[in-house]
Design a protein around this motif. Structure first.
Motif, PDB file in Angstrom:
ATOM      1  N   PHE A  90      67.967  43.850  38.184  1.00 26.39           N
ATOM      2  CA  PHE A  90      69.230  44.562  38.384  1.00 26.39           C
ATOM      3  C   PHE A  90      69.990  44.726  37.068  1.00 26.39           C
ATOM      4  N   GLU A  91      69.915  43.722  36.215  1.00 28.98           N
ATOM      5  CA  GLU A  91      70.622  43.786  34.938  1.00 28.98           C
ATOM      6  C   GLU A  91      70.123  44.929  34.068  1.00 28.98           C
ATOM      7  N   ARG A  92      68.846  45.285  34.214  1.00 30.93           N
ATOM      8  CA  ARG A  92      68.242  46.312  33.379  1.00 30.93           C
ATOM      9  C   ARG A  92      68.371  47.725  33.958  1.00 30.93           C
ATOM     10  N   ILE A  93      68.879  47.853  35.180  1.00 31.13           N
ATOM     11  CA  ILE A  93      69.025  49.178  35.786  1.00 31.13           C
ATOM     12  C   ILE A  93      70.167  49.923  35.090  1.00 31.13           C
TER      13      ILE A  93
ATOM     14  N   HIS B 141      72.278  56.698  40.693  1.00 27.42           N
ATOM     15  CA  HIS B 141      72.958  57.111  41.926  1.00 27.42           C
ATOM     16  C   HIS B 141      72.852  56.073  43.036  1.00 27.42           C
ATOM     17  N   GLN B 142      71.701  55.423  43.145  1.00 28.94           N
ATOM     18  CA  GLN B 142      71.441  54.552  44.301  1.00 28.94           C
ATOM     19  C   GLN B 142      70.353  53.536  43.960  1.00 28.94           C
ATOM     20  N   VAL B 143      70.541  52.314  44.451  1.00 31.05           N
ATOM     21  CA  VAL B 143      69.496  51.298  44.369  1.00 31.05           C
ATOM     22  C   VAL B 143      69.087  50.951  45.794  1.00 31.05           C
ATOM     23  N   VAL B 144      67.802  51.176  46.115  1.00 35.04           N
ATOM     24  CA  VAL B 144      67.276  50.881  47.444  1.00 35.04           C
ATOM     25  C   VAL B 144      66.374  49.658  47.331  1.00 35.04           C
ATOM     26  N   LEU B 145      66.783  48.559  47.934  1.00 39.74           N
ATOM     27  CA  LEU B 145      65.971  47.348  47.967  1.00 39.74           C
ATOM     28  C   LEU B 145      65.278  47.279  49.316  1.00 39.74           C
ATOM     29  N   VAL B 146      63.959  47.337  49.311  1.00 36.33           N
ATOM     30  CA  VAL B 146      63.184  47.292  50.551  1.00 36.33           C
ATOM     31  C   VAL B 146      62.655  45.877  50.710  1.00 36.33           C
TER      32      VAL B 146
ATOM     33  N   VAL C 198      67.778  39.106  49.610  1.00 36.34           N
ATOM     34  CA  VAL C 198      68.779  40.090  50.041  1.00 36.34           C
ATOM     35  C   VAL C 198      70.189  39.625  49.680  1.00 36.34           C
ATOM     36  N   ALA C 199      70.481  38.359  49.895  1.00 36.19           N
ATOM     37  CA  ALA C 199      71.818  37.843  49.579  1.00 36.19           C
ATOM     38  C   ALA C 199      72.117  37.958  48.087  1.00 36.19           C
ATOM     39  N   VAL C 200      71.130  37.627  47.258  1.00 35.66           N
ATOM     40  CA  VAL C 200      71.315  37.732  45.805  1.00 35.66           C
ATOM     41  C   VAL C 200      71.547  39.186  45.418  1.00 35.66           C
TER      42      VAL C 200
ATOM     43  N   ARG D   5      75.026  43.381  43.431  1.00 39.01           N
ATOM     44  CA  ARG D   5      75.305  44.811  43.522  1.00 39.01           C
ATOM     45  C   ARG D   5      75.739  45.135  44.953  1.00 39.01           C
ATOM     46  N   PRO D   6      77.036  45.052  45.237  1.00 40.69           N
ATOM     47  CA  PRO D   6      77.525  45.266  46.612  1.00 40.69           C
ATOM     48  C   PRO D   6      77.152  46.625  47.195  1.00 40.69           C
ATOM     49  N   ASP D   7      76.877  47.610  46.343  1.00 39.47           N
ATOM     50  CA  ASP D   7      76.548  48.943  46.849  1.00 39.47           C
ATOM     51  C   ASP D   7      75.056  49.128  47.106  1.00 39.47           C
ATOM     52  N   VAL D   8      74.261  48.054  46.966  1.00 42.66           N
ATOM     53  CA  VAL D   8      72.823  48.190  47.161  1.00 42.66           C
ATOM     54  C   VAL D   8      72.516  48.606  48.594  1.00 42.66           C
ATOM     55  N   CYS D   9      71.544  49.503  48.743  1.00 44.48           N
ATOM     56  CA  CYS D   9      71.079  49.923  50.067  1.00 44.48           C
ATOM     57  C   CYS D   9      69.887  49.050  50.440  1.00 44.48           C
ATOM     58  N   VAL D  10      70.063  48.175  51.426  1.00 43.58           N
ATOM     59  CA  VAL D  10      69.000  47.264  51.840  1.00 43.58           C
ATOM     60  C   VAL D  10      68.280  47.846  53.059  1.00 43.58           C
ATOM     61  N   VAL D  11      66.977  47.965  52.955  1.00 46.19           N
ATOM     62  CA  VAL D  11      66.142  48.516  54.019  1.00 46.19           C
ATOM     63  C   VAL D  11      65.093  47.478  54.390  1.00 46.19           C
ATOM     64  N   SER D  12      64.867  47.280  55.668  1.00 48.03           N
ATOM     65  CA  SER D  12      63.808  46.380  56.121  1.00 48.03           C
ATOM     66  C   SER D  12      62.540  47.176  56.388  1.00 48.03           C
ATOM     67  N   GLN D  13      61.410  46.614  55.982  1.00 42.48           N
ATOM     68  CA  GLN D  13      60.144  47.287  56.227  1.00 42.48           C
ATOM     69  C   GLN D  13      59.875  47.441  57.714  1.00 42.48           C
ATOM     70  N   THR D  14      59.187  48.516  58.070  1.00 46.39           N
ATOM     71  CA  THR D  14      58.810  48.733  59.463  1.00 46.39           C
ATOM     72  C   THR D  14      57.471  48.089  59.791  1.00 46.39           C
ATOM     73  N   ARG D  15      56.652  47.884  58.724  1.00 42.85           N
ATOM     74  CA  ARG D  15      55.369  47.201  58.883  1.00 42.85           C
ATOM     75  C   ARG D  15      55.212  46.249  57.696  1.00 42.85           C
ATOM     76  N   LYS D  16      53.993  45.906  57.324  1.00 43.93           N
ATOM     77  CA  LYS D  16      53.748  45.035  56.196  1.00 43.93           C
ATOM     78  C   LYS D  16      53.095  45.807  55.051  1.00 43.93           C
ATOM     79  N   GLY D  17      53.197  45.253  53.834  1.00 44.75           N
ATOM     80  CA  GLY D  17      52.493  45.818  52.695  1.00 44.75           C
ATOM     81  C   GLY D  17      53.372  46.630  51.769  1.00 44.75           C
ATOM     82  N   LYS D  18      52.934  46.713  50.491  1.00 49.21           N
ATOM     83  CA  LYS D  18      53.712  47.437  49.494  1.00 49.21           C
ATOM     84  C   LYS D  18      53.804  48.923  49.807  1.00 49.21           C
TER      85      LYS D  18
END
Length: 276
Positions: free
Chosen positions: A34-37, A42-47, A56-58, A63-76
């Motif tokens: 995050f420090e290097r972004i 415009h947006q940081v999406v953490l999946v 997620v808490a960190v 970055r309070p504006d981070v968009c946190v998304v949960s995976q729907t399945r497994k894998g990169k």
């Protein structure tokens, strides 16, 4: 990056950038990433792949504006598909969460897009690039796999096996990644959900005829945690993906996939699974 710069009375508007970061138990690495972004993205999406630590808490604390998304399945691959779906910027930057890729290089990738490329891929093997992590064996293997890919898809890449990519969001559909289907009942992966996604993306970019620019990039060692890299297994995965995608293309064209290609893909898959 969406701000306008004016020079000699000319207004230049830079594209908005969404940074997509797949994560799984990366609480110790997220602060560095995050420090290097760049400050003006415009947006940081953490999946998140259902981390059991405080990833997620960190991220939210830093970055309070981070968009946190949960995976729907497994894998990169599934993580990237979910992140691409959540992205709203003109440009998407794929950045690993382990600290190996430097988000500070994003402007160079965006510059390549502004110069006319549809897709900008990182390379460790051009002047200005490099790696503190790649072994001699992996470098030789990467060269062989890159040469094979170039021959199959008429490209001139110098580095196939590097996951730092930046591209216009309008080309997401060409990648054909699925973020919404349910996971198989047997607990397996859908095609493209695993680490094969990085080769899969390059194959589909080539098949779509997109213009690709290579951007010199420096790869660092993972900061914390243990790498999942395995030269033999990962190399076989690349070969299997290339064969499988070629067979898939022929089927979609109403032709039979060559038996040799099918057998080679099946054999690579079997060996890969036996290696683990």
């Amino acid at each position: 990056m969406a701000e306008a710069n004016r020079e000699l009375g000319v207004s230049v508007v830079f594209p908005s950038v969404s940074v997509v970061i797949p994560t799984l138990n990366e609480e110790r690495n997220i602060p560095h990433v995050f420090e290097r972004i760049p400050a003006d993205v415009h947006q940081v999406v953490l999946v998140d792949g259902r981390s059991v630590d405080d990833t997620v808490a960190v991220a939210r604390r830093l970055r309070p504006d981070v968009c946190v998304v949960s995976q729907t399945r497994k894998g990169k691959g599934n993580a990237l598909a979910c992140g691409f779906e959540a992205a709203t910027g003109d440009v998407i930057a794929m950045v690993d969460a382990d600290g190996s890729a430097d988000p500070g290089e994003i402007p160079q990738f965006v510059a390549a897009l502004m110069d006319g490329a549809d897709f900008a891929k990182g390379t460790r093997f051009q002047p200005g690039g490099g790696s503190a992590d790649i072994t001699r064996l992996r470098a030789y293997g990467n060269h062989a796999l890159t040469s094979f890919f170039n021959l199959a898809y008429h490209r001139r890449y110098s580095d196939l096996c590097y996951g730092y990519n930046v591209f216009w969001r309008r080309h997401v559909a060409a990648l054909g990644l699925d973020a919404t289907s349910l996971a198989p009942e047997d607990g397996g992966h859908l095609w493209g959900d695993g680490f094969e996604v990085e080769t899969l993306i390059h194959v589909r970019v080539a098949k779509a005829g997109l213009t690709v620019a290579e951007v010199p990039s420096f790869e660092f060692k993972r900061i914390h945690g243990v790498s999942n890299l395995n030269a033999t297994r990962d190399g076989l995965r690349v070969v299997r993906t290339i064969f499988a995608e070629r067979a898939r293309s022929r089927r979609h064209q109403g032709q039979s996939a060559p038996l040799a290609a099918e057998q080679a893909a099946s054999h690579a898959n079997a060996v890969e699974e036996s290696i683990g």
